[in-house]
Each structure stands twice: as C-alpha cells, then as structure tokens.
Design a protein around this motif. Structure first.
Motif, mmCIF file in Angstrom:
data_model
loop_
_atom_site.group_PDB
_atom_site.id
_atom_site.type_symbol
_atom_site.label_atom_id
_atom_site.label_comp_id
_atom_site.label_asym_id
_atom_site.label_seq_id
_atom_site.Cartn_x
_atom_site.Cartn_y
_atom_site.Cartn_z
ATOM 1 N N GLU A 57 0.857 -1.172 0.000
ATOM 2 C CA GLU A 57 0.000 0.000 0.000
ATOM 3 C C GLU A 57 0.895 1.225 0.000
ATOM 4 O O GLU A 57 2.074 1.141 0.380
ATOM 5 N N PRO A 58 0.390 2.370 -0.416
ATOM 6 C CA PRO A 58 1.240 3.553 -0.510
ATOM 7 C C PRO A 58 1.891 3.901 0.823
ATOM 8 O O PRO A 58 1.240 3.898 1.872
ATOM 9 N N HIS A 59 3.207 4.132 0.760
ATOM 10 C CA HIS A 59 3.977 4.607 1.909
ATOM 11 C C HIS A 59 4.022 3.595 3.057
ATOM 12 O O HIS A 59 4.229 3.974 4.211
ATOM 13 N N LEU A 60 3.847 2.315 2.758
ATOM 14 C CA LEU A 60 3.852 1.306 3.806
ATOM 15 C C LEU A 60 5.199 1.271 4.531
ATOM 16 O O LEU A 60 5.246 1.178 5.769
ATOM 17 N N ALA A 61 6.303 1.325 3.794
ATOM 18 C CA ALA A 61 7.617 1.269 4.440
ATOM 19 C C ALA A 61 7.805 2.432 5.419
ATOM 20 O O ALA A 61 8.340 2.256 6.518
ATOM 21 N N ASP A 62 7.353 3.625 5.034
ATOM 22 C CA ASP A 62 7.469 4.779 5.925
ATOM 23 C C ASP A 62 6.602 4.592 7.170
ATOM 24 O O ASP A 62 7.007 4.956 8.285
ATOM 25 N N ASN A 63 5.406 4.041 6.990
ATOM 26 C CA ASN A 63 4.536 3.782 8.141
ATOM 27 C C ASN A 63 5.212 2.821 9.119
ATOM 28 O O ASN A 63 5.244 3.064 10.337
ATOM 29 N N LEU A 64 5.743 1.731 8.582
ATOM 30 C CA LEU A 64 6.381 0.729 9.436
ATOM 31 C C LEU A 64 7.646 1.286 10.088
ATOM 32 O O LEU A 64 7.948 0.979 11.254
ATOM 33 N N ARG A 65 8.366 2.100 9.351
ATOM 34 C CA ARG A 65 9.615 2.667 9.888
ATOM 35 C C ARG A 65 9.333 3.526 11.122
ATOM 36 O O ARG A 65 10.158 3.582 12.047
ATOM 37 N N SER A 66 8.189 4.192 11.143
ATOM 38 C CA SER A 66 7.881 5.038 12.308
ATOM 39 C C SER A 66 7.727 4.191 13.572
ATOM 40 O O SER A 66 8.018 4.661 14.680
ATOM 41 N N PHE A 67 7.299 2.945 13.443
ATOM 42 C CA PHE A 67 7.208 2.052 14.601
ATOM 43 C C PHE A 67 8.578 1.517 15.001
ATOM 44 O O PHE A 67 8.797 1.163 16.163
ATOM 45 N N CYS A 68 9.474 1.439 14.037
ATOM 46 C CA CYS A 68 10.820 0.948 14.326
ATOM 47 C C CYS A 68 11.700 2.017 14.958
ATOM 48 O O CYS A 68 12.829 1.724 15.365
ATOM 49 N N SER A 69 11.211 3.246 15.024
ATOM 50 C CA SER A 69 12.015 4.370 15.520
ATOM 51 C C SER A 69 11.524 4.852 16.877
ATOM 52 O O SER A 69 11.681 6.028 17.211
ATOM 53 N N GLN A 70 10.927 3.974 17.649
ATOM 54 C CA GLN A 70 10.390 4.363 18.951
ATOM 55 C C GLN A 70 11.492 4.588 19.980
ATOM 56 O O GLN A 70 12.442 3.804 20.070
ATOM 57 N N ASP A 71 11.333 5.662 20.748
ATOM 58 C CA ASP A 71 12.248 5.942 21.846
ATOM 59 C C ASP A 71 11.731 5.203 23.079
ATOM 60 O O ASP A 71 11.154 5.796 23.994
ATOM 61 N N TYR A 72 11.957 3.892 23.073
ATOM 62 C CA TYR A 72 11.396 3.034 24.126
ATOM 63 C C TYR A 72 12.375 1.892 24.379
ATOM 64 O O TYR A 72 12.892 1.284 23.429
ATOM 65 N N PRO A 73 12.648 1.560 25.640
ATOM 66 C CA PRO A 73 13.752 0.643 25.939
ATOM 67 C C PRO A 73 13.506 -0.820 25.608
ATOM 68 O O PRO A 73 14.450 -1.548 25.300
ATOM 69 N N ASP A 74 12.257 -1.292 25.695
ATOM 70 C CA ASP A 74 12.014 -2.737 25.554
ATOM 71 C C ASP A 74 10.782 -2.967 24.693
ATOM 72 O O ASP A 74 9.683 -3.169 25.190
ATOM 73 N N ALA A 75 10.993 -2.903 23.392
ATOM 74 C CA ALA A 75 9.882 -3.081 22.450
ATOM 75 C C ALA A 75 10.328 -3.976 21.302
ATOM 76 O O ALA A 75 11.390 -3.788 20.713
ATOM 77 N N LYS A 76 9.499 -4.953 21.014
ATOM 78 C CA LYS A 76 9.726 -5.863 19.896
ATOM 79 C C LYS A 76 8.590 -5.687 18.901
ATOM 80 O O LYS A 76 7.444 -5.434 19.297
ATOM 81 N N ILE A 77 8.891 -5.822 17.610
ATOM 82 C CA ILE A 77 7.857 -5.704 16.580
ATOM 83 C C ILE A 77 7.697 -7.053 15.897
ATOM 84 O O ILE A 77 8.677 -7.664 15.450
ATOM 85 N N VAL A 78 6.450 -7.514 15.830
ATOM 86 C CA VAL A 78 6.127 -8.767 15.153
ATOM 87 C C VAL A 78 5.299 -8.433 13.915
ATOM 88 O O VAL A 78 4.210 -7.857 14.029
ATOM 89 N N PHE A 79 5.825 -8.777 12.744
ATOM 90 C CA PHE A 79 5.122 -8.577 11.486
ATOM 91 C C PHE A 79 4.528 -9.905 11.046
ATOM 92 O O PHE A 79 5.183 -10.953 11.184
ATOM 93 N N GLY A 80 3.329 -9.873 10.489
ATOM 94 C CA GLY A 80 2.711 -11.119 10.067
ATOM 95 C C GLY A 80 2.071 -11.013 8.694
ATOM 96 O O GLY A 80 1.367 -10.036 8.396
ATOM 97 N N VAL A 81 2.321 -12.007 7.846
ATOM 98 C CA VAL A 81 1.666 -12.126 6.539
ATOM 99 C C VAL A 81 1.250 -13.579 6.347
ATOM 100 O O VAL A 81 1.741 -14.484 7.021
#
Length: 384
Positions: A57-81
């Motif tokens: 979808e348009p700008h999907l990589a930018d959307n996902l990147r914003s979650f990868c740039s969190q200023d948070y000490p203990d966060a994991k991201i799980v992607f599913g397809v």
C-alpha cells in the motif's frame, strides 16, 4: 403546503439546529483534547507491537519505519503475513534494515481461522509476541517517536485493561484521499470525543489497541474475534466485560489515507457505516443529527424554500465552515476548499443512507454479510 410536508420540514429544521449546536460542542471538545498535556509513563513495561499485513500500500515502508524508531527501551515488533510472496515483506525489509534482530520477527503463516483475515493473522503471530503489553496497530498508521510512551502511560491505573488511540487522516495521492481524510478529521474524530464527554466508555479503535497480555489471555485471546468484522469494538467489549476499562491515549496517531477513486472511498465508508450500524443501529441512526447542512437542505426542499428554513440552512453552512476551519487549525491541517467540503458533506449523507439500507460489505475483494450480532458470513463471489 400539505401538513405532512410542513411538519417534516419543521422537524428537519429543528434537528438541523440541534446538529449545528453539536458542531460547536464537538469542536470545543477537539480543541480541549489536543490542549491537554502529555503524561510521561511512570513505568515502561515490555511491549510487543503486532503488525498484521496484507499486500503493499502507498507509503507502507514509511509507516512501518515510524514504529521501528520508537524511543522506548524494551519493544519488539512482530510482522505477520499469510503468503511468503506478499509484497508487504519488501516494505518490512526496508523499514527494519537498521533494527536489531532481537527486536523484530516476521511470521509467514497461511493458516486461516475465520472470516476476519486480520484476526487470523494475529492468531498466527501470537506465539512470537512477548512482553507485558501487546500493541496491535494497523498497517496504515504512522506514529511519532514517543507513541509507545503515550500508549503505556494510562496503564499506571490498574483498572485500565486496554488503551486505544484516536486518529487523524493524512491524505496522499489525489482528491478522493483528501475527501476521505476530511471525513475522519471533521466527522469521526470530533464525534468520538463528544461520545467520550457524554460518558460512553466503549470506544475502541483499530488504529491502536494496546492490551495487557494477561488480560488478553483471560478473555480467550484473539480466537473469539475470528468471525467479527468490528474486531476493535468486540475486543473492547470483552475487556469491559472482564471488569476493566478502556483509556484513551493523550495524542492521536496518523492514518495514511489512500483512496484511488470514488468507488474505493464509498466501499470503505459504507463498510464502516454498516459495521457501526450492526453494532448499535439506534446510535447510528441518531448520528444523522451530526449533519446539519444536509438536514437543513432537506427542510428547505420540503418547506418550499420558506425563509425560516433558508435561515436555518444559512446558519448551518456558516457554523459548519467555521468549525471546520477551527478544527483545521487545531490539527494543523491545510485549509480545504469550500467546494470539496460541500462534496464531503453530500457524500457523508449518501453513505449514511446507503449504510442504513443493507448489511453486505466488500472487504479486501471479498463480499460478506454482517449478521445482526456483528459476525461475518461469507457470500459467494468476490470483487476486485
């Protein structure tokens, strides 16, 4: 003039006046909400962000990147397809290139668990999620670096079982995207805040749903939602039935709105409307009050363009334009052209009428019937 037409015109005129007052109140609630201070979380529990994906979808990589740039000490991201060839995986690779391996997981699992493919995806991803808080966020959401702090802060209250976020539409690529975003920014968002001010506690929005992991297990996980279209509302209802409450994060997130044409916009909005109507038809029918311009225009037609109805219409238009401009300033949005605002209001009323008159929806190319309990029934045939 026949008595019936005169009575109908006066009823519509009175309802339009009520809707005009509502527009002013809704704008005040929006400005008040955005003015409240952010609260730093007293605790920062471990978090897993769950991102169910399906297609590019348009700008999907930018959307996902914003979650990868969190200023948070203990966060994991799980992607599913569900498919190893899903083009969303390319966006995941771009977005996570600089993310350490122990902070990301990609789940590829084709198993289906019901009509709601998003929930099926979450069920497949659940085994890889860790942490005290699970954050489910849609693929079209874009966030700021302190998003997770906003989301976890309300959990300091042990009565809070789920935290959700309101959202602002950010259009891309064309006029229909702009009109779609206007529906969110000048319809959904202020209405949700009015509902909260009136004491409704069932607002749960799919843009972000953060839930305590132990509470999710106690209510049966995602499995009970597998055939429900309004999975966000159903999850919120399950949390409330367990004695916990839903809290609202201090700031809205952004929704990237991409509507390539009028047909796509109408399909999405009719689906949303019929989903809400299936959950609470009485409230949905009453929501027509929030459309004072359309109601006043009908009063003018039925009332033979008598001056009282023309005055009500003029007042409704003036207040609608004024409140939209105020909301645009509060949300830091560009000014919408008046003719597109008129188109938006006409489409809103059209969608309302159509949504009230049926129960079938198109979702990701498949046709479903929404049963009276909010669950889905697959209909034969698909639409692409």
């Amino acid at each position: 003039m026949p008595f019936f037409l005169s009575a109908a015109a006066w009823f519509l005129g009175a309802t339009s006046i009520a809707g005009t007052v509502y527009q002013i109140a809704a704008t005040r609630q929006l400005r008040r909400f955005l003015a409240q201070p952010r609260v730093a979380p007293a605790l920062r529990p471990s978090v897993s962000i769950m991102k169910p994906l399906c297609g590019d979808e348009p700008h999907l990589a930018d959307n996902l990147r914003s979650f990868c740039s969190q200023d948070y000490p203990d966060a994991k991201i799980v992607f599913g397809v569900a498919d190893a060839n899903d083009p969303a995986l390319d966006a995941v690779q771009q977005a996570t290139a600089d993310l350490p391996e122990d902070r990301k997981t990609v789940v590829v699992d084709p198993r289906r668990h019901g009509c709601n493919l998003k929930i099926g995806n979450l069920l497949n991803m659940s085994g890889q999620a860790r942490g005290d808080i699970l954050v489910i966020a849609d693929s079209d959401v874009r966030v700021e670096p302190d998003y997770l702090d906003d989301v976890v802060a309300p959990f300091i209250d042990t009565d809070v079982g789920l935290v959700t976020c309101l959202y602002v539409g950010r259009p891309v690529d064309g006029v229909w995207s702009r009109i779609g975003a206007m529906g969110l920014n000048h319809g959904f968002l202020p209405s949700a805040l009015v509902a909260q001010a009136l004491g409704r506690t069932d607002g749960c929005f799919g843009a972000t749903m953060a839930v305590r992991r132990d509470l999710l297990a106690a209510i049966g996980g995602f499995a009970p939602l597998r055939d429900t279209l309004a999975d966000d509302w159903a999850l919120g209802a399950a949390v409330r039935s367990n004695g916990r409450r839903i809290a609202l994060a201090a700031r809205p997130v952004d929704i990237i709105v991409h509507e390539p044409d009028l047909g796509s916009l109408l399909a999405h909005e009719i689906r949303w409307g019929r989903t809400i109507a299936a959950i609470d038809r009485t409230s949905y029918m009453a929501s027509v009050t929030t459309q004072p311009v359309a109601l006043a225009a009908l009063a003018v037609i039925l009332g033979g363009a008598a001056w009282p109805f023309l005055a009500i219409l003029a007042a409704a238009i003036a207040v609608r334009v004024g409140t939209v401009r105020s909301q645009e300033r509060a949300l830091r949005l560009p000014r919408a052209a008046l003719h597109w605002l008129a188109v938006r209001d006409m489409l809103t009323f059209f969608v309302f009428v159509v949504a009230c008159c049926g129960r079938s929806v198109i979702w990701r190319g498949r046709r479903f019937l929404i049963r009276r309990d909010g669950t889905l029934e697959t209909k034969e045939g698909t639409q692409t």
